[in-house]
Each structure stands twice: as structure tokens, then as C-alpha cells.
Scaffold this motif. Structure first.
Motif, PDB file in Angstrom:
ATOM      1  N   ASP A  22      -7.396   1.676  -1.264  1.00 20.14           N
ATOM      2  CA  ASP A  22      -8.051   1.447   0.018  1.00 20.14           C
ATOM      3  C   ASP A  22      -8.032  -0.036   0.366  1.00 20.14           C
ATOM      4  O   ASP A  22      -7.843  -0.415   1.536  1.00 20.14           O
ATOM      5  CB  ASP A  22      -9.497   1.942  -0.024  1.00 20.14           C
ATOM      6  N   LEU A  23      -8.238  -0.874  -0.622  1.00 16.57           N
ATOM      7  CA  LEU A  23      -8.246  -2.319  -0.397  1.00 16.57           C
ATOM      8  C   LEU A  23      -6.894  -2.798   0.121  1.00 16.57           C
ATOM      9  O   LEU A  23      -6.825  -3.617   1.047  1.00 16.57           O
ATOM     10  CB  LEU A  23      -8.613  -3.038  -1.688  1.00 16.57           C
ATOM     11  N   VAL A  24      -5.813  -2.297  -0.451  1.00 10.25           N
ATOM     12  CA  VAL A  24      -4.477  -2.678   0.014  1.00 10.25           C
ATOM     13  C   VAL A  24      -4.282  -2.250   1.465  1.00 10.25           C
ATOM     14  O   VAL A  24      -3.709  -2.994   2.275  1.00 10.25           O
ATOM     15  CB  VAL A  24      -3.390  -2.069  -0.896  1.00 10.25           C
ATOM     16  N   ARG A  25      -4.750  -1.064   1.817  1.00  6.35           N
ATOM     17  CA  ARG A  25      -4.634  -0.614   3.208  1.00  6.35           C
ATOM     18  C   ARG A  25      -5.381  -1.563   4.143  1.00  6.35           C
ATOM     19  O   ARG A  25      -4.879  -1.920   5.221  1.00  6.35           O
ATOM     20  CB  ARG A  25      -5.186   0.807   3.355  1.00  6.35           C
ATOM     21  N   LEU A  26      -6.576  -1.988   3.736  1.00  6.65           N
ATOM     22  CA  LEU A  26      -7.322  -2.942   4.555  1.00  6.65           C
ATOM     23  C   LEU A  26      -6.567  -4.260   4.682  1.00  6.65           C
ATOM     24  O   LEU A  26      -6.421  -4.806   5.788  1.00  6.65           O
ATOM     25  CB  LEU A  26      -8.708  -3.187   3.946  1.00  6.65           C
ATOM     26  N   LEU A  27      -6.078  -4.790   3.571  1.00  6.95           N
ATOM     27  CA  LEU A  27      -5.361  -6.058   3.616  1.00  6.95           C
ATOM     28  C   LEU A  27      -4.099  -5.946   4.462  1.00  6.95           C
ATOM     29  O   LEU A  27      -3.751  -6.877   5.203  1.00  6.95           O
ATOM     30  CB  LEU A  27      -5.022  -6.512   2.199  1.00  6.95           C
ATOM     31  N   ASP A  28      -3.403  -4.816   4.380  1.00 11.94           N
ATOM     32  CA  ASP A  28      -2.219  -4.608   5.219  1.00 11.94           C
ATOM     33  C   ASP A  28      -2.581  -4.666   6.699  1.00 11.94           C
ATOM     34  O   ASP A  28      -1.858  -5.260   7.510  1.00 11.94           O
ATOM     35  CB  ASP A  28      -1.573  -3.263   4.906  1.00 11.94           C
ATOM     36  N   SER A  29      -3.714  -4.049   7.061  1.00 14.56           N
ATOM     37  CA  SER A  29      -4.125  -4.061   8.466  1.00 14.56           C
ATOM     38  C   SER A  29      -4.562  -5.457   8.900  1.00 14.56           C
ATOM     39  O   SER A  29      -4.289  -5.872  10.032  1.00 14.56           O
ATOM     40  CB  SER A  29      -5.252  -3.046   8.706  1.00 14.56           C
ATOM     41  N   LEU A  30      -5.207  -6.194   8.006  1.00 14.74           N
ATOM     42  CA  LEU A  30      -5.594  -7.567   8.339  1.00 14.74           C
ATOM     43  C   LEU A  30      -4.368  -8.441   8.562  1.00 14.74           C
ATOM     44  O   LEU A  30      -4.369  -9.336   9.416  1.00 14.74           O
ATOM     45  CB  LEU A  30      -6.446  -8.153   7.217  1.00 14.74           C
ATOM     46  N   ARG A  31      -3.326  -8.177   7.821  1.00 18.36           N
ATOM     47  CA  ARG A  31      -2.092  -8.948   7.970  1.00 18.36           C
ATOM     48  C   ARG A  31      -1.555  -8.861   9.397  1.00 18.36           C
ATOM     49  O   ARG A  31      -0.952  -9.810   9.896  1.00 18.36           O
ATOM     50  CB  ARG A  31      -1.048  -8.451   6.970  1.00 18.36           C
ATOM     51  N   GLY A  32      -1.772  -7.716  10.047  1.00 17.44           N
ATOM     52  CA  GLY A  32      -1.316  -7.545  11.420  1.00 17.44           C
ATOM     53  C   GLY A  32      -2.334  -7.959  12.459  1.00 17.44           C
ATOM     54  O   GLY A  32      -2.114  -7.754  13.654  1.00 17.44           O
ATOM     55  N   SER A  33      -3.463  -8.540  12.020  1.00 17.88           N
ATOM     56  CA  SER A  33      -4.527  -8.870  12.966  1.00 17.88           C
ATOM     57  C   SER A  33      -4.956 -10.327  12.918  1.00 17.88           C
ATOM     58  O   SER A  33      -5.180 -10.942  13.953  1.00 17.88           O
ATOM     59  CB  SER A  33      -5.747  -7.973  12.701  1.00 17.88           C
ATOM     60  N   PRO A  59       0.839 -10.054   0.229  1.00 15.75           N
ATOM     61  CA  PRO A  59       1.391 -11.194   0.974  1.00 15.75           C
ATOM     62  C   PRO A  59       0.350 -12.081   1.656  1.00 15.75           C
ATOM     63  O   PRO A  59       0.618 -13.265   1.898  1.00 15.75           O
ATOM     64  CB  PRO A  59       2.293 -10.524   2.023  1.00 15.75           C
ATOM     65  N   LEU A  60      -0.826 -11.548   1.954  1.00 21.18           N
ATOM     66  CA  LEU A  60      -1.861 -12.372   2.580  1.00 21.18           C
ATOM     67  C   LEU A  60      -2.396 -13.444   1.634  1.00 21.18           C
ATOM     68  O   LEU A  60      -2.987 -14.426   2.083  1.00 21.18           O
ATOM     69  CB  LEU A  60      -3.022 -11.497   3.059  1.00 21.18           C
ATOM     70  N   ALA A  61      -2.249 -13.210   0.344  1.00 19.62           N
ATOM     71  CA  ALA A  61      -2.731 -14.147  -0.687  1.00 19.62           C
ATOM     72  C   ALA A  61      -4.191 -14.524  -0.503  1.00 19.62           C
ATOM     73  O   ALA A  61      -4.559 -15.700  -0.445  1.00 19.62           O
ATOM     74  CB  ALA A  61      -1.871 -15.407  -0.697  1.00 19.62           C
ATOM     75  N   PRO A  62      -5.081 -13.515  -0.423  1.00 18.48           N
ATOM     76  CA  PRO A  62      -6.505 -13.841  -0.298  1.00 18.48           C
ATOM     77  C   PRO A  62      -7.042 -14.449  -1.585  1.00 18.48           C
ATOM     78  O   PRO A  62      -6.479 -14.249  -2.664  1.00 18.48           O
ATOM     79  CB  PRO A  62      -7.157 -12.487  -0.014  1.00 18.48           C
ATOM     80  N   ALA A  63      -8.138 -15.183  -1.470  1.00 20.33           N
ATOM     81  CA  ALA A  63      -8.827 -15.657  -2.665  1.00 20.33           C
ATOM     82  C   ALA A  63      -9.427 -14.446  -3.381  1.00 20.33           C
ATOM     83  O   ALA A  63      -9.881 -13.488  -2.748  1.00 20.33           O
ATOM     84  CB  ALA A  63      -9.911 -16.649  -2.286  1.00 20.33           C
ATOM     85  N   TYR A  64      -9.416 -14.498  -4.712  1.00 19.98           N
ATOM     86  CA  TYR A  64      -9.932 -13.391  -5.503  1.00 19.98           C
ATOM     87  C   TYR A  64     -10.972 -13.920  -6.482  1.00 19.98           C
ATOM     88  O   TYR A  64     -10.705 -14.861  -7.247  1.00 19.98           O
ATOM     89  CB  TYR A  64      -8.796 -12.724  -6.283  1.00 19.98           C
ATOM     90  N   VAL A  65     -12.173 -13.336  -6.425  1.00 22.02           N
ATOM     91  CA  VAL A  65     -13.229 -13.713  -7.358  1.00 22.02           C
ATOM     92  C   VAL A  65     -13.854 -12.444  -7.915  1.00 22.02           C
ATOM     93  O   VAL A  65     -13.792 -11.377  -7.294  1.00 22.02           O
ATOM     94  CB  VAL A  65     -14.312 -14.596  -6.696  1.00 22.02           C
ATOM     95  N   VAL A  66     -14.456 -12.572  -9.074  1.00 23.30           N
ATOM     96  CA  VAL A  66     -15.106 -11.430  -9.722  1.00 23.30           C
ATOM     97  C   VAL A  66     -16.601 -11.694  -9.803  1.00 23.30           C
ATOM     98  O   VAL A  66     -17.024 -12.776 -10.228  1.00 23.30           O
ATOM     99  CB  VAL A  66     -14.531 -11.196 -11.136  1.00 23.30           C
ATOM    100  N   GLU A  67     -17.388 -10.708  -9.381  1.00 24.79           N
ATOM    101  CA  GLU A  67     -18.839 -10.764  -9.530  1.00 24.79           C
ATOM    102  C   GLU A  67     -19.231  -9.672 -10.523  1.00 24.79           C
ATOM    103  O   GLU A  67     -19.141  -8.480 -10.215  1.00 24.79           O
ATOM    104  CB  GLU A  67     -19.537 -10.546  -8.194  1.00 24.79           C
ATOM    105  N   THR A  68     -19.647 -10.080 -11.716  1.00 25.28           N
ATOM    106  CA  THR A  68     -19.926  -9.103 -12.769  1.00 25.28           C
ATOM    107  C   THR A  68     -21.307  -8.475 -12.653  1.00 25.28           C
ATOM    108  O   THR A  68     -21.557  -7.424 -13.257  1.00 25.28           O
ATOM    109  CB  THR A  68     -19.791  -9.752 -14.152  1.00 25.28           C
ATOM    110  N   GLU A  69     -22.208  -9.087 -11.893  1.00 23.61           N
ATOM    111  CA  GLU A  69     -23.533  -8.495 -11.691  1.00 23.61           C
ATOM    112  C   GLU A  69     -23.386  -7.277 -10.797  1.00 23.61           C
ATOM    113  O   GLU A  69     -22.969  -7.392  -9.635  1.00 23.61           O
ATOM    114  CB  GLU A  69     -24.473  -9.497 -11.050  1.00 23.61           C
ATOM    115  N   PRO A  70     -23.703  -6.062 -11.289  1.00 22.12           N
ATOM    116  CA  PRO A  70     -23.470  -4.862 -10.484  1.00 22.12           C
ATOM    117  C   PRO A  70     -24.335  -4.846  -9.221  1.00 22.12           C
ATOM    118  O   PRO A  70     -25.478  -5.300  -9.228  1.00 22.12           O
ATOM    119  CB  PRO A  70     -23.859  -3.718 -11.432  1.00 22.12           C
ATOM    120  N   GLY A  71     -23.771  -4.295  -8.145  1.00 22.34           N
ATOM    121  CA  GLY A  71     -24.546  -4.105  -6.922  1.00 22.34           C
ATOM    122  C   GLY A  71     -23.907  -4.783  -5.732  1.00 22.34           C
ATOM    123  O   GLY A  71     -23.404  -5.906  -5.834  1.00 22.34           O
TER     124      GLY A  71
END
Length: 302
Positions: A22-33, A59-71
Motif C-alpha cells: 500500500d505504501l508503494v502505491r501511495l508513493l507512486d501516486s505522490l510521484r505524479g502529484s 524513485p521519490l527517495a523519501p526520508a525513512y525513519v523508524v519509530e520503535t515506540e508502538p502507536g
């Protein structure tokens, strides 16, 4: 109103949890917007970093961070850490959605032109082919699309722009982790932003869409969501010190109307209808929320 020399960059903050496709689908749509003035950060709320490969390969190369605290509140707060004074606004969109080509320009342009502190766009629900017939017939899942310029009491983070000016004026609030397992941290934050003086306006032309998982295609799930929504509003109003007497009276009155309509639907064999059932279960949720009841819809097991 934003001045001409104010920053024009925008931050798009996406919280995700174990939905790489689902995330890839969102990023693909953002690429066109989006345009070059958009920064994108994906906050992975999975300690196993299940979204890393999809994000780093995109291809958008967004920043990626991890939040380990659930929620979800913790994930949204991690996104706010990237919201700097270089940004005119932060835009929240969910990982199970996709945007229209004109979405970004429409949302940001309306925020500039209106001077609103918060802009909420519509979310169009796409039902799967196997959806039971009573769901579309009864008007379930389809959110009401308001007229552009409609003023709202609060907002969700599924298609929403928050200006830095309004956020700072409200004290740079964070999402309250007390709402992480129940949902509603977004409604709580934007309620406070509005009370600090920001206008929350609706922009009907800034459209995103979302799928409904088959696991949610039941009356049991809908009833629980209506109750939960009522509970969240009651908690938010109590937290922010709002008067509760009129709130209770309106809930009781709406419950009476909803019960009458539901009984009439049954007598006339019209089946379930979202309008009447929402008027029963949301006010029930409001009243039970004031009594301390909670529905932990997002509580993680294990």
C-alpha cells in the motif's frame, strides 16, 4: 495570511505499519502529484523495518525513519520532528491511500489563498467487489463531501495540511499518546489547534482515495467504529475543558432521533442505514466515553 517571502516548502509525513505494498502505491501516486518543493518523510512504526526496502528503492527517495515506540501517535510525532521552519506546512496522508494528480497543488494553493491554519480534503472510499450489498445501499463507509470553504471543528490526518504558523501559535503541540490504542490523537491535536485560533477549512477538490479491507465489511466493525468515534469526541472535549452539559443534551436528543429512525427502518423493512444508525451509536459512544469507557481498536497484541 502567509507573507510572500514565507517558506514555500512543504513536508509530507506518512506513518506506516506493515503495509509495504500500500505504501508503494501511495508513493507512486505522490510521484505524479508533488513538485520539487515537497519533502517526504516515511515513519515506519515497525521495529522490524518492514517498509525500509520499499522506501529505499522508490524513485521519490523519501526520508525513512523508524519509530520503535508502538502507536500511531508516536509515529506521527516522529514525523513532526522533520517539520522545521523551512516548511510552510506539514501534510498528513495515510499509507493505505493514494492521491489524485492535482492533489498537492490544489491543497497547498487553497491553504495559501484561504489563509486557513488547517485544510482538510475528502477521502473517497473504494469498496471491494465482494462487499455485501447492504453496505453501499445503506450509505456506509462513504464520508460526506462538504462544500469547499466549510469550517470544521477538527480534522483527521488522512488528508490534511497544517501550517507551521498555526502549529507554532498553538504551542507546537504533539499527538497525545494516550490516544494511541484507541485512535483519536489527530482529532485531539486539531481540536486544540482550532481552539488556539486557527480556522479549519474543507477543500473538496483535494481528493485522496482509500481501500476498505475485507475484515471491516461487517456490521460489528461499523458499530464499534461509531461507538469509538463518539468516545473519542467525549474524551477530547473533556481534556480541553469544554462545557459538557449541552454536549450531553445534544447526544441524548440525537440518540432519540436515531432510535426513532432505526425503528421506522425496521418496520418498513428498509434495512440498515448509516444515517440513522450513526445517530444511535455515536451519541451512545459520547455518553459512555464520559463514563470512562474505551475501545482499544489499535491495541497491538504481542
Amino acid at each position: 495570511m502567509t507573507t510572500p517571502d514565507a517558506p514555500r516548502r512543504h513536508l509530507i509525513a506518512i506513518a506506516t505499519y506493515r503495509r509495504p505494498d500500500d505504501l508503494v502505491r501511495l508513493l507512486d501516486s505522490l510521484r505524479g502529484s508533488v513538485d520539487a518543493a515537497a519533502d517526504i518523510v516515511v515513519v515506519d512504526n515497525d521495529a522490524d523495518e518492514s517498509a525500509r526496502a520499499a522506501v529505499e528503492a522508490h524513485p521519490l527517495a523519501p526520508a525513512y525513519v523508524v519509530e520503535t515506540e508502538p502507536g500511531i501517535a508516536s509515529a506521527r510525532n516522529r514525523g513532526l520532528e522533520s517539520f522545521t521552519d523551512a516548511h510552510a506546512a506539514v501534510i498528513f496522508v495515510d499509507d493505505d491511500e493514494w492521491v489524485e494528480p492535482a492533489w498537492y497543488e490544489t491543497l497547498t494553493a487553497y491553504a495559501r489563498e484561504s489563509g486557513a491554519g488547517v485544510v482538510q480534503g475528502p477521502v473517497i472510499t473504494v469498496l471491494p467487489d465482494a462487499t455485501p450489498e447492504w453496505i453501499p445501499r445503506g450509505g456506509f463507509y462513504q464520508r460526506r463531501v462538504e462544500q469547499t470553504g466549510t469550517e470544521l471543528p477538527s480534522a483527521a490526518t488522512n488528508n490534511t495540511l497544517l501550517t507551521r504558523e498555526a502549529w507554532v501559535r498553538a504551542g507546537s503541540p504533539r499527538f497525545d499518546t494516550a490516544f494511541s490504542s484507541t485512535g483519536g490523537s489527530d482529532w485531539d491535536l486539531f481540536w486544540g489547534v482550532r481552539k488556539a485560533g486557527a480556522r479549519i477549512l474543507y477543500c473538496a477538490e483535494a481528493v485522496v482515495s482509500e481501500d476498505v479491507p475485507s475484515s471491516r465489511l461487517s456490521w460489528q466493525w461499523l458499530r464499534q467504529r461509531y461507538l469509538r468515534n463518539g468516545i473519542v469526541e467525549a474524551r477530547v472535549r473533556r481534556k480541553h475543558g469544554d462545557p459538557l452539559a449541552l454536549f450531553v443534551l445534544r447526544a441524548v436528543a440525537t440518540l432519540g432521533v436515531g432510535a426513532t429512525q432505526t425503528a421506522l427502518d425496521a418496520v418498513l423493512r428498509r434495512g440498515r442505514h448509516a444515517r440513522s444508525l450513526r445517530r444511535v451509536y455515536i451519541p451512545l459512544g459520547k455518553l459512555s466515553g464520559l463514563l470512562g469507557h474505551r475501545i482499544h481498536e489499535y491495541k497491538r497484541v504481542g
